[in-house]
Scaffold this motif. Structure first.
Motif, PDB file in Angstrom:
ATOM      1  N   HIS A  91       6.711  25.585 -27.176  1.00 44.22           N
ATOM      2  CA  HIS A  91       7.092  24.175 -27.134  1.00 44.22           C
ATOM      3  C   HIS A  91       5.881  23.276 -27.409  1.00 44.22           C
ATOM      4  CE1 HIS A  91       9.064  20.593 -24.836  1.00 44.22           C
ATOM      5  NE2 HIS A  91       9.191  20.477 -26.134  1.00 44.22           N
ATOM      6  N   LEU A  92       4.732  23.594 -26.807  1.00 48.36           N
ATOM      7  CA  LEU A  92       3.537  22.783 -27.010  1.00 48.36           C
ATOM      8  C   LEU A  92       3.033  22.841 -28.458  1.00 48.36           C
ATOM      9  CD1 LEU A  92       1.578  23.571 -23.717  1.00 48.36           C
ATOM     10  CD2 LEU A  92       2.826  21.472 -24.286  1.00 48.36           C
ATOM     11  N   LYS A  93       3.242  23.977 -29.135  1.00 48.25           N
ATOM     12  CA  LYS A  93       2.826  24.111 -30.531  1.00 48.25           C
ATOM     13  C   LYS A  93       3.761  23.356 -31.475  1.00 48.25           C
ATOM     14  CE  LYS A  93       1.049  28.787 -29.839  1.00 48.25           C
ATOM     15  NZ  LYS A  93       1.220  30.205 -30.208  1.00 48.25           N
ATOM     16  N   GLY A  94       4.964  23.061 -31.021  1.00 48.88           N
ATOM     17  CA  GLY A  94       5.984  22.460 -31.875  1.00 48.88           C
ATOM     18  C   GLY A  94       5.816  20.968 -32.093  1.00 48.88           C
ATOM     19  N   LYS A  95       6.836  20.374 -32.729  1.00 48.38           N
ATOM     20  CA  LYS A  95       6.781  18.970 -33.152  1.00 48.38           C
ATOM     21  C   LYS A  95       6.744  17.986 -31.994  1.00 48.38           C
ATOM     22  CE  LYS A  95       8.903  19.828 -37.591  1.00 48.38           C
ATOM     23  NZ  LYS A  95      10.034  19.576 -38.497  1.00 48.38           N
ATOM     24  N   ASP A  96       7.207  18.383 -30.805  1.00 44.96           N
ATOM     25  CA  ASP A  96       7.176  17.457 -29.669  1.00 44.96           C
ATOM     26  C   ASP A  96       5.758  17.168 -29.184  1.00 44.96           C
ATOM     27  OD1 ASP A  96       9.932  17.197 -29.579  1.00 44.96           O
ATOM     28  OD2 ASP A  96      10.185  18.788 -28.079  1.00 44.96           O
ATOM     29  N   PHE A  97       4.851  18.123 -29.433  1.00 44.85           N
ATOM     30  CA  PHE A  97       3.488  17.953 -28.924  1.00 44.85           C
ATOM     31  C   PHE A  97       2.430  18.100 -30.021  1.00 44.85           C
ATOM     32  CE2 PHE A  97       5.884  18.889 -25.059  1.00 44.85           C
ATOM     33  CZ  PHE A  97       5.416  17.898 -24.217  1.00 44.85           C
TER      34      PHE A  97
END
Length: 193
Positions: A91-97
């Motif tokens: 999740h942290l690697k994705g577009k949200d972060f």
């Protein structure tokens, strides 16, 4: 007038000392990845503190201890974020972060070091994350140089800390439940080249 051997030796010694002092200018140090980590702390909806680190980093530091100046160029691979929990890392690697696929690196560049005697107390520079650059000041909580007995070289480093606002880099997911302020702790050691 002829020179005596003692006078010639003394002149040579003085010249060598002067030449050596002139050469004792800036020294370059390469980041030791086994003793350098960038860790972060972020509150989670006002409860616990999420922590993690970036495992892949590289760079150089240039110190001129006599002139009390320095430079640093550090690169961090954003996809190397590690919280110890795979799905959270994803999740942290994705577009949200971090958008690690589009922005695989973050960089810190500085050409302003502050000293108290022989100790670095602050490093003032710019952090580029997700294509946005903001000023950052790293405060030293410790700093030292030593002769590494295994490497047979001088190593300099310490612990540094700062707090950034993630929204300044375009990371707004979860605000305000997940706070804007992220604490960064940087443990760094660099080997003289």
């Amino acid at each position: 007038m002829t020179r005596t051997p003692i006078l010639s030796a003394l002149t040579a010694a003085v010249l060598a000392a002067a030449f050596g002092a002139a050469q004792a200018a800036p020294a370059t140090y390469k980041i030791d990845p086994t003793h350098t980590f960038v860790t972060f702390e972020a509150k989670h909806f006002g409860t616990s503190t999420n922590r993690g680190r970036f495992d892949k980093k590289a760079g150089t530091v240039t110190l001129d201890k006599a002139a009390k100046t320095g430079k640093a160029e550090i690169t961090i691979e954003t996809g190397s974020i590690n919280t110890g929990t795979g799905p959270f890392d994803g999740h942290l690697k994705g577009k949200d972060f971090l958008s690690a696929e589009a922005f695989p690196t973050a960089t810190f560049v500085s050409d302003q070091f502050k000293f108290d005697g022989d100790k670095v107390t602050e490093v003032v520079g710019k952090l580029t994350l997700l294509g946005k650059t903001q000023p950052v000041t790293l405060k030293a909580t410790s700093f030292n140089c030593y002769d590494n007995p295994m490497l047979k070289r001088e190593v300099c480093g310490g612990d540094f800390e700062t707090t950034i606002k993630r929204s300044e880099y375009g990371i707004t997911y979860g605000l305000p439940g997940i706070p804007d302020e992220i604490k960064l702790d940087i443990q760094i050691e660099a080997v003289k080249q």
